[in-house]
Design a protein around this motif. Structure first.
Motif, PDB file in Angstrom:
ATOM      1  N   LEU A   1      -5.160  12.539 -16.717  1.00 10.94           N
ATOM      2  CA  LEU A   1      -4.552  11.536 -17.592  1.00 10.94           C
ATOM      3  C   LEU A   1      -4.634  10.131 -17.016  1.00 10.94           C
ATOM      4  CD1 LEU A   1      -1.244  13.490 -18.377  1.00 10.94           C
ATOM      5  CD2 LEU A   1      -3.338  13.462 -19.754  1.00 10.94           C
ATOM      6  N   ILE A   2      -5.004  10.042 -15.733  1.00 11.56           N
ATOM      7  CA  ILE A   2      -4.963   8.769 -15.009  1.00 11.56           C
ATOM      8  C   ILE A   2      -6.369   8.176 -14.932  1.00 11.56           C
ATOM      9  CG2 ILE A   2      -4.328   7.650 -12.830  1.00 11.56           C
ATOM     10  CD1 ILE A   2      -2.510  10.127 -12.302  1.00 11.56           C
ATOM     11  N   PRO A   3      -6.590   6.971 -15.460  1.00  9.03           N
ATOM     12  CA  PRO A   3      -7.931   6.382 -15.407  1.00  9.03           C
ATOM     13  C   PRO A   3      -8.554   6.338 -14.010  1.00  9.03           C
ATOM     14  CG  PRO A   3      -6.605   5.168 -16.949  1.00  9.03           C
ATOM     15  CD  PRO A   3      -5.684   6.169 -16.300  1.00  9.03           C
ATOM     16  N   LEU A   4      -7.754   6.113 -12.984  1.00  7.84           N
ATOM     17  CA  LEU A   4      -8.299   6.102 -11.620  1.00  7.84           C
ATOM     18  C   LEU A   4      -8.466   7.508 -11.047  1.00  7.84           C
ATOM     19  CD1 LEU A   4      -6.669   2.993  -9.878  1.00  7.84           C
ATOM     20  CD2 LEU A   4      -8.921   3.225 -10.942  1.00  7.84           C
ATOM     21  N   ASN A   5      -8.054   8.521 -11.796  1.00  8.82           N
ATOM     22  CA  ASN A   5      -8.326   9.930 -11.497  1.00  8.82           C
ATOM     23  C   ASN A   5      -7.747  10.403 -10.172  1.00  8.82           C
ATOM     24  OD1 ASN A   5      -9.481  12.405 -12.357  1.00  8.82           O
ATOM     25  ND2 ASN A   5     -11.158  12.124 -10.905  1.00  8.82           N
ATOM     26  N   ARG A   6      -6.568   9.895  -9.828  1.00 11.59           N
ATOM     27  CA  ARG A   6      -5.899  10.355  -8.613  1.00 11.59           C
ATOM     28  C   ARG A   6      -4.444   9.939  -8.643  1.00 11.59           C
ATOM     29  NH1 ARG A   6      -4.845   6.267  -4.856  1.00 11.59           N
ATOM     30  NH2 ARG A   6      -5.992   4.316  -5.138  1.00 11.59           N
ATOM     31  N   PHE A   7      -3.636  10.587  -7.807  1.00 12.77           N
ATOM     32  CA  PHE A   7      -2.278  10.141  -7.555  1.00 12.77           C
ATOM     33  C   PHE A   7      -2.325   8.950  -6.593  1.00 12.77           C
ATOM     34  CE2 PHE A   7       0.761  13.948  -8.451  1.00 12.77           C
ATOM     35  CZ  PHE A   7       0.196  14.105  -9.709  1.00 12.77           C
ATOM     36  N   GLY A   8      -1.316   8.106  -6.651  1.00 14.59           N
ATOM     37  CA  GLY A   8      -1.219   6.999  -5.713  1.00 14.59           C
ATOM     38  C   GLY A   8      -0.592   7.433  -4.403  1.00 14.59           C
ATOM     39  N   GLU A   9      -0.676   6.536  -3.423  1.00 18.67           N
ATOM     40  CA  GLU A   9      -0.073   6.773  -2.112  1.00 18.67           C
ATOM     41  C   GLU A   9       1.145   5.874  -1.928  1.00 18.67           C
ATOM     42  OE1 GLU A   9      -1.031   9.240  -0.355  1.00 18.67           O
ATOM     43  OE2 GLU A   9      -2.860   9.662  -1.511  1.00 18.67           O
ATOM     44  N   ALA A  10       2.109   6.368  -1.154  1.00 18.74           N
ATOM     45  CA  ALA A  10       3.327   5.593  -0.917  1.00 18.74           C
ATOM     46  C   ALA A  10       3.022   4.237  -0.310  1.00 18.74           C
ATOM     47  CB  ALA A  10       4.272   6.384   0.001  1.00 18.74           C
ATOM     48  N   GLU A  11       1.993   4.186   0.531  1.00 27.79           N
ATOM     49  CA  GLU A  11       1.625   2.924   1.185  1.00 27.79           C
ATOM     50  C   GLU A  11       1.143   1.885   0.170  1.00 27.79           C
ATOM     51  OE1 GLU A  11       1.979   6.051   4.000  1.00 27.79           O
ATOM     52  OE2 GLU A  11       0.723   5.936   2.190  1.00 27.79           O
ATOM     53  N   GLU A  12       0.529   2.347  -0.922  1.00 24.35           N
ATOM     54  CA  GLU A  12       0.066   1.416  -1.955  1.00 24.35           C
ATOM     55  C   GLU A  12       1.251   0.780  -2.683  1.00 24.35           C
ATOM     56  OE1 GLU A  12      -4.192   3.013  -3.441  1.00 24.35           O
ATOM     57  OE2 GLU A  12      -2.558   4.463  -3.706  1.00 24.35           O
ATOM     58  N   VAL A  13       2.282   1.574  -2.928  1.00 28.54           N
ATOM     59  CA  VAL A  13       3.497   1.032  -3.528  1.00 28.54           C
ATOM     60  C   VAL A  13       4.177   0.066  -2.548  1.00 28.54           C
ATOM     61  CG1 VAL A  13       5.753   1.594  -4.511  1.00 28.54           C
ATOM     62  CG2 VAL A  13       3.796   3.109  -4.904  1.00 28.54           C
ATOM     63  N   ALA A  14       4.205   0.429  -1.281  1.00 34.15           N
ATOM     64  CA  ALA A  14       4.826  -0.425  -0.266  1.00 34.15           C
ATOM     65  C   ALA A  14       4.119  -1.770  -0.156  1.00 34.15           C
ATOM     66  CB  ALA A  14       4.827   0.285   1.087  1.00 34.15           C
ATOM     67  N   ASN A  15       2.810  -1.784  -0.353  1.00 31.26           N
ATOM     68  CA  ASN A  15       2.074  -3.050  -0.315  1.00 31.26           C
ATOM     69  C   ASN A  15       2.539  -3.986  -1.426  1.00 31.26           C
ATOM     70  OD1 ASN A  15       0.460  -2.463   1.904  1.00 31.26           O
ATOM     71  ND2 ASN A  15      -1.139  -1.528   0.669  1.00 31.26           N
ATOM     72  N   LEU A  16       2.794  -3.433  -2.609  1.00 34.64           N
ATOM     73  CA  LEU A  16       3.282  -4.239  -3.726  1.00 34.64           C
ATOM     74  C   LEU A  16       4.686  -4.769  -3.442  1.00 34.64           C
ATOM     75  CD1 LEU A  16       3.222  -5.400  -6.566  1.00 34.64           C
ATOM     76  CD2 LEU A  16       3.761  -3.111  -7.449  1.00 34.64           C
ATOM     77  N   VAL A  17       5.552  -3.907  -2.910  1.00 37.25           N
ATOM     78  CA  VAL A  17       6.904  -4.339  -2.564  1.00 37.25           C
ATOM     79  C   VAL A  17       6.851  -5.444  -1.510  1.00 37.25           C
ATOM     80  CG1 VAL A  17       9.104  -3.615  -1.560  1.00 37.25           C
ATOM     81  CG2 VAL A  17       7.914  -2.127  -3.181  1.00 37.25           C
ATOM     82  N   SER A  18       5.982  -5.289  -0.532  1.00 38.02           N
ATOM     83  CA  SER A  18       5.828  -6.296   0.512  1.00 38.02           C
ATOM     84  C   SER A  18       5.448  -7.656  -0.073  1.00 38.02           C
ATOM     85  CB  SER A  18       4.765  -5.834   1.520  1.00 38.02           C
ATOM     86  OG  SER A  18       4.481  -6.840   2.462  1.00 38.02           O
TER      87      SER A  18
END
Length: 243
Positions: A203-220
């Motif tokens: 269902l995801i165009p990028l065809n994978r689950f994200g990583e916690a570090e990717e979310v942390a980069n946005l929060v940073s």
């Protein structure tokens, strides 16, 4: 001494956010957690190994007495410390069809996300307004934007925090305190460990689950001066997955 306070910071997204705010933004960390002493201690060791402070604050974010007493005690012991960043990350799920959702499952999920936002934000907001600087980042969810079957309680809680984010941002923008929300989709974590990743990633165009570090980069980024003209926003990080 400048601190970032992260609720639910001992595991998963919270852990990644604590580490990134220390590494990238050079903040000392106030790590709130509810029960997992060993996990919180591991994050503390990792941050302090880099030369920054990491203090552990054990309390239930939905308990006004616990939040108030803990934060007041910490402020008295650290009169020169400034909490510049708050990440309201603590949350929980009690999934199931709404018709079978009992009062306890409803209350626990709503209180942790929504009451937690209220209690902890109240404990730091006055000082941010006085200092005329602050970053409040609320961790919400794709469920709070489009709804998710089996998560009526969680969707309600996160949807409410999204609305509160937008309203609070308008109240306090003149004081140079920004309020934004981050809405992750499917991210590798304890909360998604039981999900059927092979099916869901279709269902995801990028065809994978994200990583916690990717979310942390946005929060940073949102916690930094680079985001100074962004407030009242809900930023999706979901690989392109929309309703």
């Amino acid at each position: 001494m400048k601190f970032a306070l992260v609720t639910g910071g001992s595991r998963g997204l919270g852990r990644a956010i604590c580490l990134q705010l220390a590494r990238e933004n050079q903040y000392h960390i106030l790590l709130n957690y509810h029960s997992n002493d060993s996990a919180a201690g591991e994050v503390q060791k990792e941050i302090e190994a880099s030369g920054l402070r990491c203090e552990l604050l054990k309390f239930d974010v939905s308990d006004p007495d616990a939040v108030g007493a803990t934060m007041e005690e910490w402020k008295k012991k650290n009169p020169d410390a400034v909490i510049e960043v708050l990440v309201n990350n603590a949350g929980m799920t009690k999934d199931g069809l709404f018709i079978w959702t009992n009062q306890k499952a409803w209350d626990q999920v709503i209180k942790t996300s929504l009451d937690g936002f209220y209690q902890v934000t109240q404990s730091v907001l006055k000082e941010m307004l006085q200092k005329r600087y602050g970053r409040i980042i609320n961790m919400v969810s794709l469920s709070g934007l489009k709804g998710n079957p089996g998560q009526v309680n969680y969707s309600a809680a996160k949807g409410a925090v999204i609305a509160a984010t937008k309203a609070l941002a308008q109240e306090i923008g003149k004081r140079k305190v920004t309020v934004n929300a981050v809405a992750p989709g499917f991210i590798h974590s304890d909360m998604t460990a039981e999900f059927d990743e092979s099916e869901l990633k279709k269902l995801i165009p990028l065809n994978r689950f994200g990583e916690a570090e990717e979310v942390a980069n946005l929060v940073s980024f949102l916690a930094s001066d680079k985001s100074s003209y962004i407030t009242g926003e809900v930023i999706n990080i979901n690989g392109g997955l929309y309703s």
